[in-house]
Design an enzyme around this catalytic site. Structure first.
Site, PDB file in Angstrom:
ATOM      1  N   ASP A 175       0.842  -1.201   0.000  1.00 62.61           N
ATOM      2  CA  ASP A 175       0.000   0.000   0.000  1.00 62.61           C
ATOM      3  C   ASP A 175       0.878   1.252   0.000  1.00 62.61           C
ATOM      4  O   ASP A 175       0.547   2.271  -0.613  1.00 62.61           O
ATOM      5  CB  ASP A 175      -0.873   0.062   1.259  1.00 62.61           C
ATOM      6  CG  ASP A 175      -1.713  -1.183   1.481  1.00 62.61           C
ATOM      7  OD1 ASP A 175      -1.329  -2.250   1.008  1.00 62.61           O
ATOM      8  OD2 ASP A 175      -2.743  -1.072   2.157  1.00 62.61           O
TER       9      ASP A 175
ATOM     10  N   GLU B  85      -7.064 -10.509  -4.907  1.00 65.76           N
ATOM     11  CA  GLU B  85      -6.868 -11.682  -4.045  1.00 65.76           C
ATOM     12  C   GLU B  85      -8.014 -12.673  -4.136  1.00 65.76           C
ATOM     13  O   GLU B  85      -8.003 -13.685  -3.423  1.00 65.76           O
ATOM     14  CB  GLU B  85      -6.650 -11.229  -2.598  1.00 65.76           C
ATOM     15  CG  GLU B  85      -5.321 -10.512  -2.406  1.00 65.76           C
ATOM     16  CD  GLU B  85      -5.167  -9.882  -1.024  1.00 65.76           C
ATOM     17  OE1 GLU B  85      -6.179  -9.734  -0.320  1.00 65.76           O
ATOM     18  OE2 GLU B  85      -4.029  -9.524  -0.666  1.00 65.76           O
TER      19      GLU B  85
ATOM     20  N   LYS C  56     -11.747  -8.555  -6.650  1.00 61.27           N
ATOM     21  CA  LYS C  56     -11.734  -7.818  -5.375  1.00 61.27           C
ATOM     22  C   LYS C  56     -11.208  -6.410  -5.589  1.00 61.27           C
ATOM     23  O   LYS C  56     -11.708  -5.441  -5.050  1.00 61.27           O
ATOM     24  CB  LYS C  56     -10.835  -8.560  -4.378  1.00 61.27           C
ATOM     25  CG  LYS C  56     -10.703  -7.891  -3.031  1.00 61.27           C
ATOM     26  CD  LYS C  56      -9.703  -8.631  -2.136  1.00 61.27           C
ATOM     27  CE  LYS C  56      -9.609  -7.963  -0.770  1.00 61.27           C
ATOM     28  NZ  LYS C  56      -8.471  -8.452   0.021  1.00 61.27           N
TER      29      LYS C  56
HETATM   30  C1  BGC Z   1      -5.761  -5.868   0.064  1.00 61.43           C
HETATM   31  C2  BGC Z   1      -4.270  -5.736  -0.139  1.00 61.43           C
HETATM   32  C3  BGC Z   1      -3.749  -4.725   0.864  1.00 61.43           C
HETATM   33  C4  BGC Z   1      -4.152  -5.079   2.281  1.00 61.43           C
HETATM   34  C5  BGC Z   1      -3.773  -4.018   3.283  1.00 61.43           C
HETATM   35  C6  BGC Z   1      -6.046  -6.263   1.506  1.00 61.43           C
HETATM   36  O1  BGC Z   1      -7.428  -6.373   1.698  1.00 61.43           O
HETATM   37  O2  BGC Z   1      -6.277  -6.858  -0.800  1.00 61.43           O
HETATM   38  O3  BGC Z   1      -4.012  -5.297  -1.450  1.00 61.43           O
HETATM   39  O4  BGC Z   1      -2.372  -4.664   0.776  1.00 61.43           O
HETATM   40  O5  BGC Z   1      -5.549  -5.240   2.355  1.00 61.43           O
HETATM   41  O6  BGC Z   1      -4.395  -2.795   2.996  1.00 61.43           O
END
Ligand code: BGC
Length: 769
Positions: A358, A488, A601
């Protein structure tokens, strides 16, 4: 979704007390200053539903992993940002009855987060069980000037009685993490002291041995005069307080000032901590609350001058964007390259407070444009300093020869995540780290970064990708198997377009960086390559071969890139045709069903279009957007901002605006029913991106800052400040064009609607749409 926060341009306001909303408000009204932060818990006792949270940046606990089936390569622990000693506590007992909003009648209640000046206020009138009514006004902040300090002004006025009050300012370190895996406590007692008006508590974290000294001093005023009080110490396990009694006179205000400090062994030798803590308290108490508050307001003004976005004609949007900027600025100040930005910042425990991709993919653009260059540089140096661990991490997974795989989640460079499909497969994070180096240099022009830090990281990352792909005899091309992309909701897929694209881009960029450093700093380059045992001809030759022969999944018929091999075998259903009661999918469907579905997602192919804007023409973007957007459920808060930016490029103004709305008030309106866990700090940077990179179309191309703006229909105008290479610009978008004011001392040439515009120092230019 909730709708209880009052609209206001500069303040977050909650009026009336609803205990069911308390944990949500504790998150929303959180305070921080980069060094420490806290949820908006109450100073006085509260026996209702609450998530207590005080955090010291960088202080973590390696909580032993909990996992069903252990897989080789899993990390032993998940780093947790620790719930640390609570320094805000002031217990109040009036005529023998404890003040506790859960146990009395709350006649009025108001909570205000003043974002302009950086403090939290709370006002209430409560009636105790004996009918005594008391009015309380509490104001507090974590200082962004004295970062190790915070201060509270807590005032009590008896409304219909005179009586005796017992006041007990305390520091409570007997705290635990709500998300502890084995219900353990993470702190051990080291030392404590209570003498007169001062209290000190020194604790040490188990396993990681961080020592934190938390101290406080109080002062009492009645009728505006300092009152001498005889305080008695109370010392308990990991708890220290002073207690004194006073007479309260009906209608007369009693004010308790509490100055607090948190110093840690990250910055001092443990034996020096008590002295350092006292020195901070001495300094801030000598300034006094009002001076500290004025300094706080001045410092926030400076931050707002760099980062504010002003929206005319939409108070709720204005409040939303300022809230996002405020929380980001409270979380990370960029002064310390050991710190980073956890997805929840200082507002909750979820995600362990650790670093994710992020930071590089979403937060870097925000800090690049709104803070001094060093702030982003420190985010990059954080990863540079962890390169050794990234190499160890890759080695542990079977890679060799200096290949680096940065962790999915980390505190100190070690991997913390333990779901195989993410830990081992969500490797695109490595690419985001390389991309951030590129982005930083593209934005700042600081090419030296490549020489001193960047190249070494890029080589480690390129070496990883080289080993992660394999030659397919069937395809006569390189492929990348067993991957999880940003989406994901697909795991263990082959040839994820985004990851493969990023991988070859990384290798190309590493070659480019190597050539640059060789030409500009031959000696340093030689020394580095020697240290890395770098065989230039073999390694760059292999990278180039992969770049030239990589397989990318695509579908020529639709003219789109495929998220992964076989994506079109899925039953393609649009999100709009899903029964709304089935959303969010991750709460309603089995994982198996999610994996087999076409639903996305978070932006995956489209994330690639965002990163590599210049590599694809607008028609290719349109075809891919039109295909993937209807399949995206945006169940990651990081998703809508990318769609907002791409929709803006495609002139889909309404879509862009709707995506923006999904992030802008995500926490204020508790869209996802999870604000009580903490705020979505990293996605807040996405909100900023939606406005500046989306609506204003700001991007850098060929060393030039470019704008392709439009004005959302609901707004009269919007404007923002950005820093770009020693210049500060104010950019204002109105219906018929853009006005850019150059606030700095040198001329700058920008590009608006594809036309070059030279703006002299101190001058402004208006470009008609
Ligand atoms: C997201 C990831 C992200 C993480 C932390 C997850 O729900 O799919 O991309 O790095 O949350 O924010």
């Amino acid at each position: 979704m909730k709708n209880y926060i009052q609209a206001d341009e500069w303040n977050i306001i909650e009026e009336g007390f609803d205990p069911h909303l308390n944990k949500i408000s504790e998150s929303i009204f959180s305070l921080g200053n980069g060094h420490m932060g806290q949820r908006a818990n109450f100073e006085e006792a509260y026996s209702g539903e609450t998530l207590q949270g005080n955090y010291v940046a960088g202080v973590y606990y390696p909580d032993k992993t909990r996992v069903g089936w252990w897989k080789n390569g899993y990390p032993e622990y998940f780093a947790k940002v620790l719930n640390a000693a609570n320094w805000i506590g002031i217990d109040i007992v009036i005529d023998g009855i404890q003040l506790d909003l859960s146990q009395c009648k709350v006649i009025s209640f108001k909570r205000v987060l003043n974002m302009q000046q950086g403090y939290l206020e709370r006002f209430f009138v409560a009636e105790l069980s004996n009918g005594n009514q008391v009015s309380v006004a509490a104001k507090r902040f974590c200082s962004i000037v004295d970062e190790e300090a915070g201060a509270i002004r807590y005032s009590i006025t008896p409304l219909n009685f005179s009586g005796e009050v017992k006041i007990m300012p305390f520091i409570d370190g007997d705290v635990s993490n709500y998300d502890a895996n084995y219900d353990e406590k993470f702190w051990d007692h080291v030392d404590q002291q209570a003498a007169g008006l001062d209290t000190y508590l020194m604790l040490e974290t188990r396993k990681t041995n961080f020592v934190v000294c938390t101290g406080s001093r109080f002062a009492v005023h009645q009728n505006g005069q300092l009152v001498a009080v005889e305080a008695q110490p109370i010392l308990k396990d990991k708890y220290v307080a002073s207690v004194f009694t006073l007479n309260l006179v009906q209608g007369q205000e009693t004010v308790i000032y509490k100055y607090a400090a948190n110093v840690s062994s990250q910055n001092y030798a443990p034996e020096d901590l008590p002295g350092a803590c006292k020195a901070v308290i001495d300094r801030v108490a000598a300034k006094g609350f009002e001076t500290m508050l004025q300094e706080q307001a001045d410092a926030w003004q400076k931050k707002w001058d760099e980062s504010d976005i002003v929206i005319e004609g939409d108070v709720s949007a204005q409040q939303g964007i300022r809230f996002n900027i405020f929380q980001l600025s409270q979380t990370y100040t960029g002064k310390d390259a050991r710190l980073n930005i956890g997805p929840k910042g200082f507002t909750g425990e979820k995600y362990g407070g650790s670093t994710y991709w992020d930071t590089e993919a979403y937060c870097v653009p925000f800090y690049l444009a709104t803070a001094p260059q060093q702030v982003t540089k420190n985010l990059l140096v954080y990863r540079y300093n962890q390169l050794g661990k990234a190499i160890e991490n890759a080695t542990k997974l079977g890679f060799n020869k200096g290949a680096a795989l940065y962790p999915m989640v980390t505190m100190n460079g070690e991997e913390c995540h333990n779901e195989w499909e993410i830990t081992f497969e969500e490797i695109h994070r490595n690419g985001a780290i390389a991309y951030a180096i590129f982005n930083y240099i593209r934005y700042t022009g600081d090419q030296d970064y490549l020489v001193d830090y960047g190249l070494e990281v890029l080589i480690g990352i390129a070496r990883f990708w080289k080993q992660r792909v394999n030659w397919s005899n069937a395809k006569k091309q390189y492929v990348m198997l067993g991957v999880t992309g940003p989406n994901e909701y697909e795991n263990n897929i082959n040839n994820n377009w985004y990851t493969s694209t990023l991988a070859t881009w990384c290798m190309g960029y590493a070659i480019e960086a190597l050539n640059y450093v060789k030409a500009q700093a031959a000696d340093k380059c030689q020394a580095l390559l020697g240290r890395l045992n770098f065989n230039e001809a073999d390694e760059t030759g292999a990278w180039q071969h992969i770049i030239d022969n990589m397989y990318y999944a695509e579908d020529k018929e639709h003219g789109i890139y495929l998220q992964q091999d076989g994506f079109l075998d899925k039953e393609i259903i649009h999100v709009k045709d899903l029964d709304p009661s089935q959303r969010p999918l991750n709460q309603k469907w089995s994982w198996d069903r999610i994996l087999r579905s076409c639903f996305i997602k978070q932006a995956d192919v489209l994330q690639g279009f965002y990163f590599f804007r210049d590599q694809y023409d607008i028609d290719t973007l349109r075809r891919n957007y039109n295909f993937y957007e209807p399949l995206t459920v945006h169940e990651s808060s990081l998703s809508p901002c990318i769609h907002a930016i791409l929709a803006s490029r495609l002139d889909l103004a309404d879509d862009a605006y709707n995506f923006y709305l999904r992030t802008s008030r995500l926490d204020l309106d508790d869209y996802n029913n999870d604000t009580e866990d903490g705020l979505h700090i990293t996605s807040m940077a996405g909100t900023w991106m939606s406005v500046v990179e989306g609506f204003a179309g700001m991007h850098v191309q060929d060393d030039t800052l470019k704008f392709e703006p439009f004005l959302p229909a609901k707004w009269k105008s919007f404007s923002f400040n950005v820093g770009f290479r020693k210049n500060t610009l104010n950019v204002k978008i109105v219906a018929d064009g853009v006005r850019i004011t150059n606030l700095s001392g040198s001329a700058l040439s920008v590009n608006v609607f594809d036309k070059p515009v030279l703006i002299e120092a101190g001058a402004e230019a208006f470009v008609v749409r």
